[in-house]
Design an enzyme around this catalytic site. Structure first.
Site, PDB file in Angstrom:
ATOM      1  N   PRO A  82       1.089  -0.974   0.029  1.00 15.05           N
ATOM      2  CA  PRO A  82      -0.283  -0.433  -0.553  1.00 15.05           C
ATOM      3  C   PRO A  82       0.658   1.077   0.406  1.00 15.05           C
ATOM      4  CG  PRO A  82      -0.668  -1.880   2.340  1.00 15.05           C
ATOM      5  CD  PRO A  82       0.737  -1.928   1.038  1.00 15.05           C
ATOM      6  N   GLU A 112       0.778  -7.604   9.276  1.00 19.63           N
ATOM      7  CA  GLU A 112       0.960  -6.592   8.505  1.00 19.63           C
ATOM      8  C   GLU A 112       1.813  -6.141   7.822  1.00 19.63           C
ATOM      9  OE1 GLU A 112      -0.851  -3.853  10.485  1.00 19.63           O
ATOM     10  OE2 GLU A 112      -2.316  -5.660  11.160  1.00 19.63           O
ATOM     11  N   ARG A 166      -1.513  -9.893 -20.932  1.00 20.94           N
ATOM     12  CA  ARG A 166      -2.001 -10.128 -21.593  1.00 20.94           C
ATOM     13  C   ARG A 166      -1.408  -8.826 -23.110  1.00 20.94           C
ATOM     14  NH1 ARG A 166      -4.453  -5.305 -22.239  1.00 20.94           N
ATOM     15  NH2 ARG A 166      -6.151  -6.561 -23.428  1.00 20.94           N
ATOM     16  N   ASP A 197      -8.040  -1.228 -26.682  1.00 20.52           N
ATOM     17  CA  ASP A 197      -8.029  -1.571 -25.446  1.00 20.52           C
ATOM     18  C   ASP A 197      -8.471   0.229 -24.484  1.00 20.52           C
ATOM     19  OD1 ASP A 197      -8.815  -3.484 -24.566  1.00 20.52           O
ATOM     20  OD2 ASP A 197      -6.357  -3.820 -24.085  1.00 20.52           O
TER      21      ASP A 197
HETATM   22  C1  9D3 Z   1      -5.198  -2.234   8.021  1.00 20.48           C
HETATM   23  C2  9D3 Z   1      -3.216  -2.136   8.318  1.00 20.48           C
HETATM   24  N1  9D3 Z   1      -2.838  -1.075   7.951  1.00 20.48           N
HETATM   25  C3  9D3 Z   1      -2.253  -0.230   9.233  1.00 20.48           C
HETATM   26  C4  9D3 Z   1      -1.944   0.912   8.298  1.00 20.48           C
HETATM   27  C5  9D3 Z   1      -1.923  -1.226   6.965  1.00 20.48           C
HETATM   28  C6  9D3 Z   1      -1.767  -2.704   6.110  1.00 20.48           C
HETATM   29  C7  9D3 Z   1      -0.986  -3.505   5.862  1.00 20.48           C
HETATM   30  C8  9D3 Z   1      -1.067  -4.240   5.326  1.00 20.48           C
HETATM   31  C9  9D3 Z   1      -2.210  -2.548   4.734  1.00 20.48           C
HETATM   32  C10 9D3 Z   1      -2.757  -3.668   4.495  1.00 20.48           C
HETATM   33  C11 9D3 Z   1      -1.510  -4.332   4.368  1.00 20.48           C
HETATM   34  C12 9D3 Z   1      -1.975  -5.324   3.238  1.00 20.48           C
HETATM   35  N2  9D3 Z   1      -2.395  -4.531   1.377  1.00 20.48           N
HETATM   36  C13 9D3 Z   1      -1.286  -5.243   0.664  1.00 20.48           C
HETATM   37  O1  9D3 Z   1      -0.401  -6.182   0.569  1.00 20.48           O
HETATM   38  C14 9D3 Z   1      -1.751  -4.423  -0.265  1.00 20.48           C
HETATM   39  C15 9D3 Z   1      -2.193  -3.658  -0.593  1.00 20.48           C
HETATM   40  C16 9D3 Z   1      -3.559  -2.721  -0.554  1.00 20.48           C
HETATM   41  O2  9D3 Z   1      -3.640  -3.558   0.778  1.00 20.48           O
HETATM   42  N3  9D3 Z   1      -3.911  -1.930  -0.932  1.00 20.48           N
HETATM   43  C17 9D3 Z   1      -3.416  -2.110  -2.247  1.00 20.48           C
HETATM   44  N4  9D3 Z   1      -2.271  -2.295  -2.914  1.00 20.48           N
HETATM   45  C18 9D3 Z   1      -1.624  -3.557  -2.118  1.00 20.48           C
HETATM   46  S1  9D3 Z   1      -0.839  -3.815  -3.023  1.00 20.48           S
HETATM   47  C19 9D3 Z   1      -0.870  -4.906  -1.392  1.00 20.48           C
END
Ligand code: 9D3
Length: 250
Positions: free
Chosen positions: A88, A115, A153, A168
């Site tokens: 994220p 986490e 793709r 596309d």
């Molecule tokens: C609720 C946990 N969060 C605390 C602030 C942090 C958090 C940790 C791990 C939020 C999401 C994740 C897992 N997400 C991913 O591994 C992830 C992801 C995403 O959550 N949103 C958009 N793209 C991606 S790519 C990997």
């Protein structure tokens, strides 16, 4: 192209990559997707892959040792290219990024769970990060599946019809025009007359205008960053003039 995925749920990735367009690309030998489970490289009877974080707080973090052993096994097996962490915290994955990755011989994807991943493993081994959007997932696997699908793709020969790749949505920065099938039940009812005309130039013009108009209506942010040709600008102006009441964009 070769894609290696480090994940506690490798079957999730390999199954998704075995279906549809990407599955066919794999059958055609255009892409190989290989899953690697850090748990297979974890020590002890319990094969721990997670641990409590220093500093306390809720949730667990992925341990570096099983990831390091897992990455080493993938590299020894021939995994090539940069290690990309689905996270994220990364910049957004876009069609531009998909095109860039599709032009490489391969890459590795790291999927976090819990986490996240111990920062020392990330610092030592990760080349790039990518997020798939502003929402909270429970792990990186869906992100990896999205990247593999969007990249797979694009490989030469993955799509049956080369024209569908260029047509596309997003390949030219516009949303798609509407489509109507030769449905037995519905017949031609509700089908724009132009599509029944057999006039291919008029049909192409209408489709382009619909693509422009729908992008203007639904995704003005995409249009704002585009340089439209004089012809496209004229088509869009005609579309807007034909709208009952134009929405007000700021
Ligand atoms: C609720 C946990 N969060 C605390 C602030 C942090 C958090 C940790 C791990 C939020 C999401 C994740 C897992 N997400 C991913 O591994 C992830 C992801 C995403 O959550 N949103 C958009 N793209 C991606 S790519 C990997």
């Amino acid at each position: 192209m070769r894609i290696d995925v480090l994940s506690l749920f490798p079957a999730f990735i390999t199954q998704a990559a075995g279906l549809g367009v990407v599955g066919r690309a794999a059958e055609r030998g255009l892409i190989t997707v290989k899953g690697w489970n850090p748990r297979d490289h974890a020590a002890g009877n319990y094969r721990r892959v997670d641990e409590r974080p220093f500093g306390g707080g809720p949730g667990m973090v992925m341990l570096p040792e099983p990831l390091e052993a897992c990455l080493a096994a993938a590299r020894a097996d021939g995994a090539l290219g940069p290690l990309i962490h689905l996270s994220p915290q990364g910049p957004r994955f876009t069609q531009t990024k998909a095109r860039a990755l599709a032009a490489t011989p391969g890459f590795l994807l790291l999927c976090g769970r819990y986490e996240g991943v111990d920062e020392r493993f990330l610092d030592a081994h990760v080349d790039e990060e990518l997020s798939i959007g502003d929402y909270v997932l429970s792990g990186g696997e869906l992100g990896a599946a999205v990247v593999i699908d969007a990249v797979g793709r694009l490989l030469d020969g993955a799509l049956n019809d080369a024209a569908s790749a260029v047509q596309d949505s997003f390949e030219d920065g516009l949303l798609d025009c509407p489509h109507f099938t030769r449905s037995d039940r519905l017949g031609t009812e509700g089908v724009p007359e132009v599509l029944l005309s057999g006039d291919h130039a008029r049909i192409a013009r209408w489709r382009r205008q619909q693509a422009l108009g729908r992008t203007w209506l639904r995704r003005p942010d995409l249009l704002a960053r585009m340089e439209l040709s004089p012809r496209d600008r004229a088509l869009l102006a005609e579309f807007i003039a034909g709208q009952a009441s134009a929405p007000q964009h700021p």
